[in-house]
Each structure stands twice: as structure tokens, then as C-alpha cells.
Motif scaffolding. Structure first.
Motif: not given
Length: 527
Positions: A45-61, A149-159
Motif C-alpha cells: 500500500p502507498t497511501t493512508t487511503d489504501d490502509l484505511a480501506s484495508l482496515l475497514y474491510s479486514d480489521a473491523y469485525p 509508517n511507509t505510506v504517504s499521508g498526514t500524521d493525524q490520519v496515520k495516528n
């Protein structure tokens, strides 16, 4: 984001990321060096949007039915046998009996993949393979945390993403350790030696088959994740709906964690984090007006995300809509035929049912169960209504009960009048919102005897949290309660199964056979 958003997730690398997660198979074994041998442009993944999508689909129950089988372990469910048809067990409900019986009887083989047991097919008993379900979700959390810590995006979104992932990982580990581990403060239990579950905190593949960590190690990791999560969420994220976790949810889970640890010194933390959550979200749903003015009783529940003001976090799907639920009434069954399992008389008997239509007493009796008057029994939870999603989660009611128990436990030790006052205030506020006050004033409860107060608290917790999450099973474990199950097999033979008080061996459920078979470092719970 609403649950419907899940269907709208558009991510160009979605399939690739799912493959990434699936390769990190638990407990062990997968395509080693997968990341190194594959195209980095395709996999990472390259952006926080990528990780957020992954979080919603594969980490949330989302989309899960979990832990419903744990009700069968408790005194909240009773066995009704399987009625005969021309001298043989009626085939309509025979499979329901076969799937639920090993759990109801506390069989050490309840999760083994053999014919006739609950583990034979996941659809046979909703959400029975908790080990697989929760470790799969932990994989999703770990991938997000490894890449944040490897993707682009603001610190606030990463946090914000990190805080959610840490909360979810802690949530799943608390589920796992309370199912497969012994009670943290059980009689004769040393948390530094007693086994919990394996802690897997990275998505990186390894040649090492993970062994079980101790209870102390697992609970410490949960605590660490949650303390970090609560600060990250508080300072960086506002949940857009109850389908996203917030710092209030993190406060609530911390309160639950310390209650489950159960030591005298933990009670202060139970109160602290319950206070933090209730300072932000103190209101309960008043049942006197909720089910009369909101909408029809048959369509709403206490978890209704639009109408019930006490929902803190909501997830999962409605198990009541599944014909595989172990006490679901089959649509083709005659009205005289009842399922082999239903809500127990023991549970129903602890509610004040009032004096009639003008004073219905404790409204939880009429609203927390789905009743079938033609069948003559109460079945399933009525806390969900007909909503398809958001059937489980966290409610404000738990916070008042957690805090009341902590105050009660302190009162039992110190006889502090202040602790007694606070415990009674929490219990009475909860009950005020649960009783029919339209035509009769609520009568406050009062105790001075610490033992009687604690027993009342135990019953009140059961009344409020029954058939929800796995609250009752964990309470039975941590309080060391005895349970008796009366069982009649499909051919009419009666057997009594007894779970003795403080039986820490039975309190720790067997790890599924197929999991142990794949991992020679994984020690099975003794029987």
C-alpha cells in the motif's frame, strides 16, 4: 462511515492486499518470503487511503457472527430435548441438537472436526471457530500497523488509523484470552505461568511456530495497545458513526479489561476508565418510552444504531436472521414443535415481571427476548430487532455495571460508605431506565450487607447483558460459578452435566483440534 459503505469500497489493490493477508496464515505456515519474491509495486500500500480501506474491510469485525455458541456454555440457555415423530427424533431439529450438544455438555471435543460436533461446519453453529475468526482479523490489524509508517499521508490520519488498529487488535486478543485462557484472578491461577494465547504482533512470516504466551503477557499487551489507542483516538480521530471505534470505546474496553483481570488493585482503573467514558457519553435508553414512541417493538432493539442513544460501538450481523442459529425456530416446523435449546427458566425467573398491563415492571423481560407465544417459549435475543447489521458491540449500560461492580468490590474490602453509595447509584440509575415508569414509580434498591449487594450486582449484570457478546460466560469464569445443565438426548435419555465452581480446566475452552494439529508448539488446554 455506515455499514453500507463497505459495499462501496473501491480500491485498485484490494485483491492484492487480501492475498497479502491470506499468506500470513495462522497459526503457521504459508508462502514464506512472499513479500520479498513479489513485485513491490503491486503488493505494498502507498497511501493512508489504501490502509484505511484495508482496515475497514479486514480489521473491523463487519459481516461476522461471533461467540453466539458461548451462550450454550452458560445458565442462560436450557435444553428442551428433541421431540419424537412416529417414535424417532424429529428431523427438523435433530441437526440443531447435534451441533449444540457438545458445547452444552462442555465436551473437550466440542470444536473438533468430527461428525456430529459443533465444529463440523461453521454454518452449523454460528461463529463457533473463534480462534480462526479472531486471528484472521488480527492479521488485518498487523498488516495495517506494519505499513502505517511507509505510506504517504498526514500524521493525524496515520495516528487515527493506528489507534483504530490497536484498539481492534486488543479487542480480539481479549476475546481470545477470555475464551481459551483460564480466569486471570482464578483461585490457584498464577498469571505469570498460566497459558493464554499466542501473541502475534506482526504480519511478517516466520519459520517459528508460535507457542502460547502467558496470561500476564497477553493481558499486558492488551493494556499497552489500548492505552496507546485511547490517546491516538482522542487526539486525532472523531468517529463518524457507531460503526467506527472512538476513544470512548477505548475507555470502555479498558474498563472491561481491568474488570476481567479482577484484582483488588484493578478496581480503581475500572472506575477511572468508566468515569472517562461516562463523562462523554452518560445517557441510557429509557425503555418506558423507547419501545412505545420509537417504532414497533418487533423492529427495534437496544442496539438500534439510529434510535438507541446508549450505543458506543456497533458491529457484526444479526444472528437472529440466520437459520443456523442454534435456537432458531425453523420456518417449516409445526407450532407445537420447539427447538432443542431456548432461553432458560433460570434467566427469565430473575426479572420482576410487574403486576399487569399497567405496571409491566422490568421491561427487559418483555424487550430483551424474541418470544413465540404460540410455541410457549422465549427464544433468541430481542436486543437486535430486525436490523441486518450492528448486532453486537458496546453499550453505556456496561459502563454503569462495570463501575458498580468495582465500587461493590471495594465496599466488600473497606466498608466505605462512599463506595456503597456510588454502587447503589449506578445500579439504580440503570434500573430506572429499564423499569416501566409510565404508571408506577420506580422503587430504588438499597443494601448494606456487602454479600447481598454483590449477589444483586451479579444478577443485575446477568439481566442486562444476557445473550450479548460473551459476557455471561466470562462472568461465570471470573466469579467461579457452578452451572448445572439438564440434557435430554434425541432418544429421550436424560443426563445431568455439572460444571463445578472454580473449575478452571473447563473454564478454559479447548483449542480447536485442527489448529493444534497444524502447530506442534501449541499446547492444548488439559482435560
Amino acid at each position: 462511515m455506515q455499514v453500507s459503505d463497505l459495499k462501496q469500497l473501491k480500491m485498485k489493490k484490494y485483491i492484492i492486499y487480501i492475498l497479502l493477508i491470506l499468506t500470513v496464515s495462522l497459526p503457521l505456515g504459508s508462502c514464506k518470503k512472499f513479500l520479498e519474491e513479489s513485485s513491490q509495486d503491486e503488493l505494498r500500500p502507498t497511501t493512508t487511503d489504501d490502509l484505511a480501506s484495508l482496515l475497514y474491510s479486514d480489521a473491523y469485525p463487519y459481516g461476522l457472527i461471533t461467540d453466539t455458541y458461548t451462550d450454550l456454555l452458560t445458565d442462560d440457555i436450557q435444553n428442551n430435548g428433541v421431540q419424537q415423530l412416529n417414535g424417532v427424533p424429529n428431523p427438523t431439529y435433530l441437526p440443531f441438537s447435534n451441533y449444540g450438544t457438545p458445547v452444552f455438555a462442555w465436551s473437550p471435543y466440542m470444536f473438533d472436526n468430527t461428525s456430529g460436533t459443533a465444529g463440523a461446519n461453521l454454518s452449523d453453529l454460528s461463529g463457533v471457530n473463534s480462534w480462526s475468526i479472531y486471528y484472521t482479523k488480527i492479521k488485518g490489524c498487523n498488516v495495517v500497523l506494519d505499513y502505517i509508517n511507509t505510506v504517504s499521508g498526514t500524521d493525524q490520519v496515520k495516528n487515527a488509523i493506528t489507534g483504530q488498529a490497536l484498539f481492534l487488535r486488543a479487542f480480539y486478543y481479549l476475546k481470545l484470552v477470555t475464551l481459551y485462557g483460564q480466569p486471570y484472578s482464578g483461585t490457584g491461577i498464577d498469571p505469570a505461568k498460566s497459558l493464554g494465547v499466542p501473541l502475534i504482533l506482526t504480519s511478517k512470516v516466520s519459520d517459528v511456530y508460535p507457542a502460547r504466551n502467558t496470561l500476564a503477557e497477553v493481558y499486558k499487551q492488551i493494556e499497552t495497545d489500548l492505552l496507546t489507542a485511547v490517546d491516538l483516538l482522542k487526539n486525532n480521530y472523531t468517529a463518524p458513526s457507531v460503526f467506527r471505534v472512538s476513544h470512548v470505546a477505548a475507555y470502555t474496553l479498558l474498563s472491561r479489561l481491568y474488570l476481567y483481570m479482577g484484582r483488588d488493585q484493578d478496581m480503581d482503573n475500572v472506575i477511572l476508565y468508566a468515569n472517562n467514558a461516562l463523562a462523554i457519553k452518560p445517557s441510557l435508553t429509557q425503555l418506558s418510552t423507547y419501545f412505545t414512541s420509537a417504532t414497533a417493538l418487533s423492529t427495534v432493539g437496544i442496539y438500534d444504531q439510529f434510535l438507541s442513544q446508549e450505543v458506543i460501538w456497533s458491529y457484526g450481523v444479526n444472528q437472529n436472521l440466520s437459520a443456523t442459529n442454534y435456537f432458531y425456530p425453523a420456518t417449516n416446523a409445526p407450532l407445537s414443535l420447539i427447538p432443542p435449546f431456548s432461553v432458560s427458566a433460570s434467566l427469565l425467573g430473575i426479572y420482576n415481571q410487574g403486576t399487569g398491563t399497567t405496571n409491566m415492571g422490568d421491561l427487559r423481560f418483555t424487550t430483551y427476548f424474541t418470544k413465540y407465544p404460540n410455541y410457549g417459549y422465549s427464544s433468541r435475543t430481542g436486543k437486535i430487532g430486525t436490523q441486518a447489521y450492528g448486532a453486537q458491540g458496546m453499550r453505556v449500560a456496561e459502563l454503569y455495571l462495570n463501575r458498580a461492580e468495582a465500587y461493590t468490590r471495594r465496599y466488600m474490602k473497606t466498608a466505605s460508605a462512599g463506595d456503597l453509595t456510588q454502587a447503589l447509584a449506578d445500579l439504580n440509575y440503570l434500573r430506572l431506565n429499564r423499569y416501566d415508569t409510565r404508571n408506577a414509580a420506580y422503587v430504588r434498591v438499597s443494601f448494606t450487607d456487602a454479600t447481598l449487594l454483590f449477589k444483586f450486582l451479579q444478577d443485575e449484570r446477568r439481566r442486562e447483558l444476557c445473550l450479548e457478546e460473551n459476557f455471561r460466560w466470562v462472568d461465570i469464569k471470573r466469579w467461579g460459578l457452578a452451572i448445572t445443565h439438564n440434557y435430554t438426548d434425541p432418544f429421550g435419555t436424560a443426563t445431568t452435566y455439572t460444571l463445578n465452581a472454580g473449575n478452571n480446566l473447563i473454564y478454559a475452552l479447548p483449542i480447536p483440534y485442527d489448529v493444534v494439529a497444524r502447530n506442534y508448539n501449541l499446547q492444548q488446554n488439559p482435560r
